[in-house]
Design a protein around this motif. Structure first.
Motif, PDB file in Angstrom:
ATOM      1  N   PHE B  74       0.875  -1.175   0.000  1.00 13.63           N
ATOM      2  CA  PHE B  74       0.000   0.000   0.000  1.00 13.63           C
ATOM      3  C   PHE B  74       0.909   1.221   0.000  1.00 13.63           C
ATOM      4  N   ILE B  75       0.705   2.128  -0.946  1.00 14.13           N
ATOM      5  CA  ILE B  75       1.612   3.255  -1.123  1.00 14.13           C
ATOM      6  C   ILE B  75       0.852   4.557  -0.981  1.00 14.13           C
ATOM      7  N   LEU B  76       1.441   5.490  -0.265  1.00 14.08           N
ATOM      8  CA  LEU B  76       0.897   6.840  -0.113  1.00 14.08           C
ATOM      9  C   LEU B  76       1.790   7.795  -0.869  1.00 14.08           C
ATOM     10  N   SER B  77       1.195   8.646  -1.711  1.00 12.93           N
ATOM     11  CA  SER B  77       1.992   9.488  -2.599  1.00 12.93           C
ATOM     12  C   SER B  77       1.475  10.918  -2.615  1.00 12.93           C
ATOM     13  N   SER B  78       2.375  11.777  -3.087  1.00 15.63           N
ATOM     14  CA  SER B  78       1.999  13.148  -3.397  1.00 15.63           C
ATOM     15  C   SER B  78       2.882  13.636  -4.540  1.00 15.63           C
ATOM     16  N   LYS B  79       2.330  14.443  -5.411  1.00 15.89           N
ATOM     17  CA  LYS B  79       3.128  15.016  -6.499  1.00 15.89           C
ATOM     18  C   LYS B  79       3.878  16.251  -6.018  1.00 15.89           C
ATOM     19  N   LYS B  80       3.234  17.026  -5.125  1.00 15.69           N
ATOM     20  CA  LYS B  80       3.862  18.252  -4.595  1.00 15.69           C
ATOM     21  C   LYS B  80       3.460  18.421  -3.140  1.00 15.69           C
ATOM     22  N   LEU B  81       4.410  18.259  -2.241  1.00 16.32           N
ATOM     23  CA  LEU B  81       4.121  18.348  -0.821  1.00 16.32           C
ATOM     24  C   LEU B  81       3.841  19.777  -0.377  1.00 16.32           C
ATOM     25  N   LEU B  82       2.927  19.890   0.599  1.00 18.03           N
ATOM     26  CA  LEU B  82       2.614  21.153   1.253  1.00 18.03           C
ATOM     27  C   LEU B  82       3.128  21.103   2.690  1.00 18.03           C
ATOM     28  N   LEU B  83       3.300  22.277   3.287  1.00 18.56           N
ATOM     29  CA  LEU B  83       3.712  22.309   4.689  1.00 18.56           C
ATOM     30  C   LEU B  83       2.733  21.531   5.570  1.00 18.56           C
ATOM     31  N   SER B  84       1.449  21.620   5.227  1.00 20.94           N
ATOM     32  CA  SER B  84       0.411  20.975   6.037  1.00 20.94           C
ATOM     33  C   SER B  84       0.421  19.453   5.919  1.00 20.94           C
ATOM     34  N   ASP B  85       1.234  18.912   5.038  1.00 16.32           N
ATOM     35  CA  ASP B  85       1.344  17.458   4.925  1.00 16.32           C
ATOM     36  C   ASP B  85       2.262  16.867   5.999  1.00 16.32           C
ATOM     37  N   SER B  86       2.949  17.713   6.720  1.00 17.70           N
ATOM     38  CA  SER B  86       3.805  17.209   7.811  1.00 17.70           C
ATOM     39  C   SER B  86       2.959  16.445   8.819  1.00 17.70           C
ATOM     40  N   GLY B  87       3.538  15.367   9.358  1.00 19.88           N
ATOM     41  CA  GLY B  87       2.820  14.575  10.348  1.00 19.88           C
ATOM     42  C   GLY B  87       3.400  13.190  10.463  1.00 19.88           C
ATOM     43  N   PHE B  88       2.692  12.385  11.195  1.00 20.86           N
ATOM     44  CA  PHE B  88       3.095  11.003  11.418  1.00 20.86           C
ATOM     45  C   PHE B  88       2.097  10.112  10.696  1.00 20.86           C
ATOM     46  N   TYR B  89       2.601   9.304   9.779  1.00 29.20           N
ATOM     47  CA  TYR B  89       1.739   8.496   8.923  1.00 29.20           C
ATOM     48  C   TYR B  89       1.823   7.035   9.343  1.00 29.20           C
ATOM     49  N   LEU B  90       0.654   6.472   9.544  1.00 29.41           N
ATOM     50  CA  LEU B  90       0.581   5.095  10.005  1.00 29.41           C
ATOM     51  C   LEU B  90      -0.230   4.249   9.031  1.00 29.41           C
ATOM     52  N   CYS B  91       0.323   3.112   8.694  1.00 25.48           N
ATOM     53  CA  CYS B  91      -0.393   2.120   7.907  1.00 25.48           C
ATOM     54  C   CYS B  91      -1.025   1.131   8.877  1.00 25.48           C
ATOM     55  N   ALA B  92      -2.207   0.649   8.549  1.00 24.37           N
ATOM     56  CA  ALA B  92      -2.892  -0.264   9.458  1.00 24.37           C
ATOM     57  C   ALA B  92      -3.506  -1.430   8.707  1.00 24.37           C
ATOM     58  N   SER B  93      -3.533  -2.569   9.377  1.00 23.23           N
ATOM     59  CA  SER B  93      -4.188  -3.749   8.842  1.00 23.23           C
ATOM     60  C   SER B  93      -4.872  -4.492   9.965  1.00 23.23           C
ATOM     61  N   PRO B  94      -6.197  -4.613   9.934  1.00 24.80           N
ATOM     62  CA  PRO B  94      -6.896  -5.382  10.971  1.00 24.80           C
ATOM     63  C   PRO B  94      -6.513  -6.857  10.980  1.00 24.80           C
ATOM     64  N   SER B  95      -5.835  -7.319   9.919  1.00 29.03           N
ATOM     65  CA  SER B  95      -5.422  -8.725   9.855  1.00 29.03           C
ATOM     66  C   SER B  95      -4.213  -9.011  10.732  1.00 29.03           C
ATOM     67  N   THR B  96      -3.591  -7.979  11.256  1.00 31.49           N
ATOM     68  CA  THR B  96      -2.431  -8.158  12.124  1.00 31.49           C
ATOM     69  C   THR B  96      -2.824  -7.843  13.564  1.00 31.49           C
ATOM     70  N   GLU B  97      -2.157  -8.479  14.491  1.00 29.38           N
ATOM     71  CA  GLU B  97      -2.545  -8.331  15.891  1.00 29.38           C
ATOM     72  C   GLU B  97      -2.366  -6.897  16.383  1.00 29.38           C
ATOM     73  N   GLN B  98      -1.270  -6.276  15.995  1.00 24.39           N
ATOM     74  CA  GLN B  98      -0.995  -4.923  16.457  1.00 24.39           C
ATOM     75  C   GLN B  98      -1.816  -3.865  15.740  1.00 24.39           C
ATOM     76  N   PHE B  99      -2.301  -4.180  14.593  1.00 21.81           N
ATOM     77  CA  PHE B  99      -3.170  -3.297  13.798  1.00 21.81           C
ATOM     78  C   PHE B  99      -2.374  -2.241  13.043  1.00 21.81           C
ATOM     79  N   PHE B 100      -1.423  -1.598  13.712  1.00 19.40           N
ATOM     80  CA  PHE B 100      -0.678  -0.499  13.097  1.00 19.40           C
ATOM     81  C   PHE B 100       0.774  -0.876  12.822  1.00 19.40           C
ATOM     82  N   GLY B 101       1.329  -0.281  11.757  1.00 18.03           N
ATOM     83  CA  GLY B 101       2.752  -0.372  11.507  1.00 18.03           C
ATOM     84  C   GLY B 101       3.502   0.610  12.397  1.00 18.03           C
ATOM     85  N   PRO B 102       4.821   0.659  12.254  1.00 22.69           N
ATOM     86  CA  PRO B 102       5.637   1.517  13.117  1.00 22.69           C
ATOM     87  C   PRO B 102       5.560   2.999  12.782  1.00 22.69           C
TER      88      PRO B 102
END
Lengths: 117, 109
Positions: B74-102
């Motif tokens: 699963f890939i998250l993309s942007s063609k041109k980043l904005l300042l407001s795109d700053s943050g912490f991005y988490l991938c998640a899958s309910p099929s895994t026990e922890q649910f979230f990636g690092p």
């Protein structure tokens, strides 16, 4: 739409004491799951405990337990024998329990818990 | 065991540059996958979810896009980043026990 409310922005507790974090939610769903996540400074989301709505028994995981009041739509987290490593942000979260909606989490605003030595 | 991997862990990018964040899942097939973003000091917001290859649903209109080229990627993309795109991005899958990636910490300067 679902909402999740954590009314305590910050809490503190002495080491070895017990603390309870509050969470209320609103939903029209009958099949759903509730979670408590811990987020330390590393920002990784660590699953603390999970509750299935159709199970009346409150979930427990070692020192962590919940008080799930389905009719009142309340889901509080009790941490017993608090340890310094419990210091973190805690999030309450809700997800519908069916099909593609499972995994679409709605989060509360979070509670910062500080455990003092 | 079922685990979620995210890459990179940390990223600093200038405004206007492109973005590609990757999430891969091990130990499960045909998982539902989700991208969440957390702004500083706030809760998580669902951005995209996918129920299969090539199937993407957007929850919030924004400067970002997602793709699912393979079953467990699963890939998250942007063609041109904005300042407001700053943050912490988490991938998640309910099929895994922890649910979230690092997570990936993105800073746009």
């Amino acid at each position: 739409a679902q909402t999740v409310t954590q009314s305590q922005p910050e809490m503190s507790v002495q080491e070895a004491e017990t603390v309870t974090l509050s969470c209320t939610y609103d939903t029209s769903e009958n099949n759903y799951y509730l979670f408590w996540y811990k987020q330390p400074p590393s920002r990784q989301m660590i699953l603390v405990i999970r509750q299935e709505a159709y199970k009346q028994q409150n979930a427990t995981e070692n020192r962590f337990s919940v008080n799930f009041q389905k009719a009142a739509k309340s889901f509080s987290l009790k941490i017993s024998d608090s340890q310094l490593g419990d210091t973190a942000m805690y999030f309450c979260a809700f997800t519908p329990g069916w099909g593609t909606s499972y995994g679409k989490l709605t989060f509360g605003q979070g509670t910062i818990l500080t455990v003092h030595p | 065991s079922q685990t979620i991997h995210q890459w990179p862990a940390t990223l600093v990018q200038p405004v206007g540059s492109p973005l590609s964040l990757e999430c891969t899942v091990e130990g499960t097939s045909n998982p539902n996958l989700y991208w969440y973003r957390q702004a500083a000091g706030r809760g998580l917001q669902l951005l995209f979810y996918s129920v299969g290859i090539g199937q993407i649903s957007s929850e919030v209109p924004q400067n970002l896009s997602a793709s699912r080229p393979q079953d467990r990627q699963f890939i998250l993309s942007s063609k041109k980043l904005l300042l407001s795109d700053s943050g912490f991005y988490l991938c998640a899958s309910p099929s895994t026990e922890q649910f979230f990636g690092p997570g990936t910490r993105l800073t746009v300067l």
